[in-house]
Design a protein around this motif. Structure first.
Motif, PDB file in Angstrom:
ATOM      1  N   PRO A  32     -22.916 -66.308 103.822  1.00 44.41           N
ATOM      2  CA  PRO A  32     -23.722 -67.365 104.417  1.00 44.41           C
ATOM      3  C   PRO A  32     -23.200 -68.232 105.607  1.00 44.41           C
ATOM      4  O   PRO A  32     -22.904 -69.358 105.579  1.00 44.41           O
ATOM      5  N   GLY A  33     -23.267 -67.580 106.576  1.00 42.86           N
ATOM      6  CA  GLY A  33     -22.571 -68.199 107.859  1.00 42.86           C
ATOM      7  C   GLY A  33     -21.006 -68.134 107.741  1.00 42.86           C
ATOM      8  O   GLY A  33     -20.351 -67.623 106.913  1.00 42.86           O
ATOM      9  N   VAL A  34     -20.286 -68.615 108.848  1.00 39.73           N
ATOM     10  CA  VAL A  34     -18.873 -68.777 108.725  1.00 39.73           C
ATOM     11  C   VAL A  34     -18.614 -70.294 108.476  1.00 39.73           C
ATOM     12  O   VAL A  34     -18.983 -71.181 109.143  1.00 39.73           O
ATOM     13  N   THR A  35     -18.060 -70.473 107.320  1.00 41.46           N
ATOM     14  CA  THR A  35     -17.357 -71.670 107.054  1.00 41.46           C
ATOM     15  C   THR A  35     -15.890 -71.893 107.259  1.00 41.46           C
ATOM     16  O   THR A  35     -15.186 -70.990 107.017  1.00 41.46           O
ATOM     17  N   TYR A  36     -15.369 -72.905 108.099  1.00 42.71           N
ATOM     18  CA  TYR A  36     -14.241 -73.098 108.109  1.00 42.71           C
ATOM     19  C   TYR A  36     -13.859 -74.456 108.380  1.00 42.71           C
ATOM     20  O   TYR A  36     -14.832 -75.493 108.090  1.00 42.71           O
ATOM     21  N   THR A  37     -12.517 -74.905 108.180  1.00 38.46           N
ATOM     22  CA  THR A  37     -11.902 -76.327 108.220  1.00 38.46           C
ATOM     23  C   THR A  37     -11.251 -76.602 109.396  1.00 38.46           C
ATOM     24  O   THR A  37     -10.532 -75.578 110.149  1.00 38.46           O
ATOM     25  N   VAL A  38     -11.496 -77.790 110.114  1.00 40.79           N
ATOM     26  CA  VAL A  38     -10.746 -77.969 111.301  1.00 40.79           C
ATOM     27  C   VAL A  38     -10.153 -79.498 110.993  1.00 40.79           C
ATOM     28  O   VAL A  38     -10.659 -80.742 110.413  1.00 40.79           O
ATOM     29  N   THR A  39      -8.863 -79.651 111.503  1.00 45.67           N
ATOM     30  CA  THR A  39      -8.182 -80.842 111.190  1.00 45.67           C
ATOM     31  C   THR A  39      -7.133 -81.118 112.332  1.00 45.67           C
ATOM     32  O   THR A  39      -6.804 -80.084 113.048  1.00 45.67           O
ATOM     33  N   GLY A  40      -6.748 -82.409 112.368  1.00 45.98           N
ATOM     34  CA  GLY A  40      -5.725 -82.634 113.508  1.00 45.98           C
ATOM     35  C   GLY A  40      -6.474 -83.393 114.649  1.00 45.98           C
ATOM     36  O   GLY A  40      -7.270 -84.240 114.446  1.00 45.98           O
ATOM     37  N   GLU A  41      -6.008 -83.230 116.092  1.00 47.65           N
ATOM     38  CA  GLU A  41      -6.402 -83.908 117.142  1.00 47.65           C
ATOM     39  C   GLU A  41      -7.854 -83.262 117.464  1.00 47.65           C
ATOM     40  O   GLU A  41      -7.869 -82.967 118.500  1.00 47.65           O
TER      41      GLU A  41
END
Length: 268
Positions: free
Chosen positions: A148-157
């Motif tokens: 179901p799509g590409v799920t990812y996490t982004v954190t930081g600057e």
């Protein structure tokens, strides 16, 4: 005179060296001497192989729709253009989650091992089992398996930390960061960290997005459940400004404070 020259040198050095330059923020720069052809992506990434905790959308079709109803609990609600929350929540309750043993529980067929298989391989596997246990060859069976799509996490600057889903089969890291509001001026684009899941655990990879050679990196395209970490530039850690004017204002404020302190101490 020498003291004033030293002060001026320190001010100029701080203003022009500490600020963030184009080389720090421009993506995919060509660092060659200009005589070489700019490299392009040599090949598309290899098909993704399913990992533990992945969520699969499996749809079964046949000439007789009544026979396929049991296999399609979310039939009629699989529109990928629907809102992120609705699509993801529906699949969470009705999709097929890969358990810790690399298996999914499928109606009629029971447990099926899918760990390490591509979606195309899983389609063939499910179709084979259905034909052996439930359908006849004349049923004109058609099976589709999708992530179901590409799920990812982004954190930081970045301007928008969080968990995101893009409904595409392939997503490169620049698209992923743009979807999160892009990297801030104080983010280190030269050393982006990608935490990726493998069958034997997680590994951390590095990619320099200021170099056009990043397009040939095996980590240029992200995978489901990747964690993208953007570190701050050392200039931010040390408290330097982002532009020449910010650095100049900071240095002048410091000099004004030192001058005031000097005048006060001389008056006593």
């Amino acid at each position: 005179m020498k003291k004033w020259f030293l002060v001026v040198f320190v001010v100029v050095n701080t203003v022009f060296v500490s600020c963030i330059t184009n080389k720090d923020v421009v993506y995919l720069q060509d660092h060659s001497d200009g005589n070489d052809t700019i490299p392009v992506l040599r090949e598309l990434p290899k098909p993704y192989k399913v990992q533990v905790n992945d969520l699969l959308s499996i749809n079964v079709k046949a000439l007789d729709e009544e026979l396929t109803r049991i296999f399609n609990p979310i039939q009629g609600n699989t529109n990928t253009n629907s809102s992120n929350g609705q699509s993801q929540s529906s699949l969470y309750f009705n999709g097929f989650t890969v358990d810790d043993h690399g298996k999914i529980k499928f109606p009629i067929l029971g447990e099926i091992t899918v760990l390490g298989y591509t979606t195309t391989e899983i389609e063939a596997l499910v179709k084979k089992e259905l034909l052996e246990q439930y359908f006849k060859e004349t049923a004109e069976l058609f099976v589709t398996v999708r992530l179901p799509g590409v799920t990812y996490t982004v954190t930081g600057e970045v301007n928008g930390t969080g968990i995101y889903t893009i409904f595409e089969d392939r997503v490169n890291i620049i698209d992923a960061l743009a979807n999160a509001g892009d990297v801030m001026l104080t983010g280190n684009r030269k050393d982006i960290l990608i935490v990726r899941q493998y069958p034997d655990g997680q590994r951390i990879h590095h990619i320099d997005l200021t170099d056009i050679k990043a397009m040939n990196s095996p980590y240029y395209y992200i995978q489901p459940n990747d964690i993208i970490l953007v570190k701050p530039l050392k200039r931010k850690v040390f408290g330097a400004g982002q532009t020449v004017m910010q650095n100049f204002a900071t240095v002048m404020s410091i000099l004004a404070g030192i001058t005031s302190l000097y005048v006060l101490t001389k008056s006593f």
